[in-house]
Enzyme design. Structure first.
Site, mmCIF file in Angstrom:
data_model
loop_
_atom_site.group_PDB
_atom_site.id
_atom_site.type_symbol
_atom_site.label_atom_id
_atom_site.label_comp_id
_atom_site.label_asym_id
_atom_site.label_seq_id
_atom_site.Cartn_x
_atom_site.Cartn_y
_atom_site.Cartn_z
ATOM 1 N N ASP A 133 0.828 -1.202 0.000
ATOM 2 C CA ASP A 133 0.000 0.000 0.000
ATOM 3 C C ASP A 133 0.864 1.255 0.000
ATOM 4 O O ASP A 133 1.868 1.336 0.719
ATOM 5 C CB ASP A 133 -0.880 -0.012 1.256
ATOM 6 C CG ASP A 133 -1.816 1.180 1.297
ATOM 7 O OD1 ASP A 133 -2.698 1.242 0.440
ATOM 8 O OD2 ASP A 133 -1.645 2.055 2.173
ATOM 9 N N GLU B 108 1.548 -0.312 -5.126
ATOM 10 C CA GLU B 108 0.410 0.555 -5.457
ATOM 11 C C GLU B 108 0.959 1.941 -5.818
ATOM 12 O O GLU B 108 0.933 2.877 -5.036
ATOM 13 C CB GLU B 108 -0.549 0.658 -4.259
ATOM 14 C CG GLU B 108 -1.862 1.321 -4.605
ATOM 15 C CD GLU B 108 -2.265 2.404 -3.631
ATOM 16 O OE1 GLU B 108 -1.541 2.669 -2.660
ATOM 17 O OE2 GLU B 108 -3.314 3.017 -3.870
#
Ligand code: NOJ
Length: 576
Positions: A211, A277
């Site tokens: 993330d 990401e």
């Protein structure tokens, strides 16, 4: 990858993203859970995907639904426990599915014990060094330490209070105040995450979706961000040169990659994905830096989500990505949907969706005009088929296979995404793509989301008539989006078995068509409002492998001598 080299499973995988909270609720408490996922694994298998990616399922106060982690080595009690997680991994593996874990390195929860300890220990303490605590500027330190903004709106600093309630130091949070940023130059942080990676690898996961890697690592001294003329607020935050895309962050990824490589060496047979990401609108070359040798193995490409539904734009987007990546066939993770953006069926039904503008409507639903959902759904099916034909991996978000629309009319009091409140509602936020999945047409069980009768209402309300999209109503229906999805994943496996076949663009001299060949398959997308004859340049490619237009699904295998490419559709053709 070099041609003919066996490639790892993740290189061209189809990965199905499960937003745990909204997928399936086994115990009727209105929240999805791990047992619910186990119960639906056969459905996941029926989609033909290779792996599941679980959004964060760690203990969390849920201010950002799991992206505020309070314990990286446990399972959120509302979702299950470690034993259930182990059962999920085993059940998935027995069915031939891999499991990818989400990991959140930029920030934790303000309830994480280390952050609590830092608050308690006070200024100058060793505990505060693991985060970014600073004195404020101006009289009494009333001004934040610098001018950085949060990605969720507002400033990136929150002031603490001392034990006696007086205003204290400030701490940095690139996202919500409940998500303090880790200080990655602190060895405790590095060691902690090494342990976290190994902990989940030891439990059998096949890698990590990492993330928000871009804000990891900060410029020394945390200087004020320079002015950014011409950028939107969102771009300015995302490209703050002192808080994003930092060399300090790349050092972290090289270290993680060494951990992953080392784990594979010690565990022959394990093949681990490490996918970043990398949200980098308009700057594909920055995302590409994360997949340099020795860093991530794969990075997301979100650009398709923001490209207007116009053939030249789609071609340009794809070409730019292909050109900026060393090995597009293994290190690109394409996505049209995820838990952060308005769903494609709705996005592509916007009145401005086809405007041939340079860029983008914001991926997170903001003010929107009229939506033509039938048109948007048709285009979303075409976009799916286009994406599935590209070299690299595809990440598919739960409900994408059902053609779910964005739920736009959630009441303000139902909305939970911090970006809604922090922008005073200017951004609707991401709740509309996180509404619990409809499995059946039975409203009494929250459309099958809950496995028990009389369940607690789902955590996010489902709209009336949500059962219209249910898996049970679409299964085996020839023209349904679910059927298209299943056939397309299967066709992709056959048509692009050589996962690294490059894109060979075909110049078809039609403003509304994107056309390319990969291996033996020709792919044509028609973004126009009327059908187009198959261009002559396609030569002997006249056998329809699959077509996204619902009225054409019966044409599979037909010889397409006289067949047009339908409006707003993608068609795959083989020689015939
Ligand atoms: C990206 C995640 O996908 C999103 O859901 C989250 O809010 C932010 N990172 C912060 O962790």
């Amino acid at each position: 990858m070099t041609p003919n080299q066996p490639h790892p499973w993740w290189a061209d995988a189809a990965v199905y993203q499960i937003y745990v909270r909204s997928f399936a609720d086994a115990n009727g408490d209105g929240l999805g859970d791990l047992s619910g996922i186990i119960a639906k694994l056969d459905y996941v298998v029926s989609l033909g995907v290779d792996a599941i990616w679980l959004n964060p399922c760690y203990p969390s106060p849920q201010f950002d639904h799991g992206y505020d982690v309070s314990d990286y080595l446990e399972i959120e009690p509302d979702y299950g426990d470690l034993a259930t997680f182990d059962r999920l991994v085993t059940a998935a593996n027995e069915r031939g599915l891999r499991v990818v874990m989400d990991i959140v390195p930029n920030h934790c929860s303000s309830e994480h014990p280390w952050f609590r300890a830092a608050l308690d220990a006070g200024p100058g303490s060793a505990e505060r060094e693991r985060f970014y605590f600073r004195d404020g500027r101006g009289p009494n330190g009333d001004e934040p330490p610098n001018n950085w903004r949060s990605m969720f709106g507002g400033i990136a600093w929150t002031r603490t209070a001392t034990h006696d309630g007086a205003p204290g130091q400030w701490y940095l949070h690139s996202f919500a105040p409940q998500q303090p940023d880790w200080n990655w130059s602190h060895p405790d942080v590095v060691d902690h995450f090494d342990r976290v990676l190994r902990f989940w690898l030891d439990r059998g996961v096949d890698g990590f979706r990492v993330d928000a890697p871009t804000p990891v690592g900060k410029a020394p001294g945390l200087p004020d961000a320079p002015p950014t003329p011409g950028m939107t607020d969102a771009e300015a935050v995302g490209y703050n040169p002192y808080n994003t895309f930092r060399p300090e962050g790349h050092e972290v990824w090289r270290h993680w990659r060494a951990v992953i490589d080392g784990y594979e060496r010690d565990h022959p047979g394990r093949e681990l994905v490490m996918v970043a990401e990398t949200y980098a609108p308009k700057r594909p070359e920055l995302a590409a830096e994360y997949i340099r040798p020795g860093e991530f193995r794969q990075a997301f490409c979100f650009e398709l989500m923001s490209t207007p539904w116009a053939a030249p734009r789609l071609r340009r987007t794809i070409a730019e990505i292909v050109e900026t990546r060393v090995d597009v066939a293994s290190n690109t993770a394409w996505a049209m949907n995820n838990h952060d953006v308005a769903r494609a069926a709705t996005r592509l039904g916007r009145a401005d969706a086809a405007d041939d503008t340079d860029w983008v409507r914001p991926p997170i639903a903001a003010a929107h005009g009229e939506i033509d959902l039938a048109l948007g759904t048709r285009r979303a099916r075409a976009a799916l088929l286009l994406m599935l034909a590209l070299p690299g991996a595809v990440y598919l978000y739960q409900g994408e296979e059902l053609g779910l629309p964005e739920v736009l009319d959630l009441a303000p009091e139902a909305r939970q995404d911090p970006s809604f409140a922090r922008t005073n509602g200017a951004e609707l936020g991401r709740d509309g793509c996180r509404v619990p999945v409809p499995w059946t047409d039975d409203a009494a069980t929250s459309y099958g989301f809950s496995a028990v009768a009389s369940p607690t209402a789902p955590w996010m309300p489902q709209p009336a008539g949500w059962g219209r999209y249910a898996a049970s109503t679409q299964v085996d229906a020839d023209a349904s989006t679910l059927t298209l999805f299943q056939r397309a994943i299967a066709a992709r496996r056959d048509a692009f078995a050589q996962g690294d076949a490059p894109i060979d663009w075909l110049d078809v001299d039609d403003h509304d068509l994107v056309a390319f060949r990969r291996g033996d398959t020709v792919v044509v997308t028609n973004t126009g409002a009327s059908a187009r004859p198959l261009p002559a340049v396609l030569g002997r490619h006249r056998r329809v492998l699959i077509c996204s237009a619902p009225e054409h699904s019966i044409e599979r295998g037909a010889i397409a001598a006289q067949i047009d490419v339908p409006a707003n559709a993608t068609i795959w053709l083989t020689p015939g």
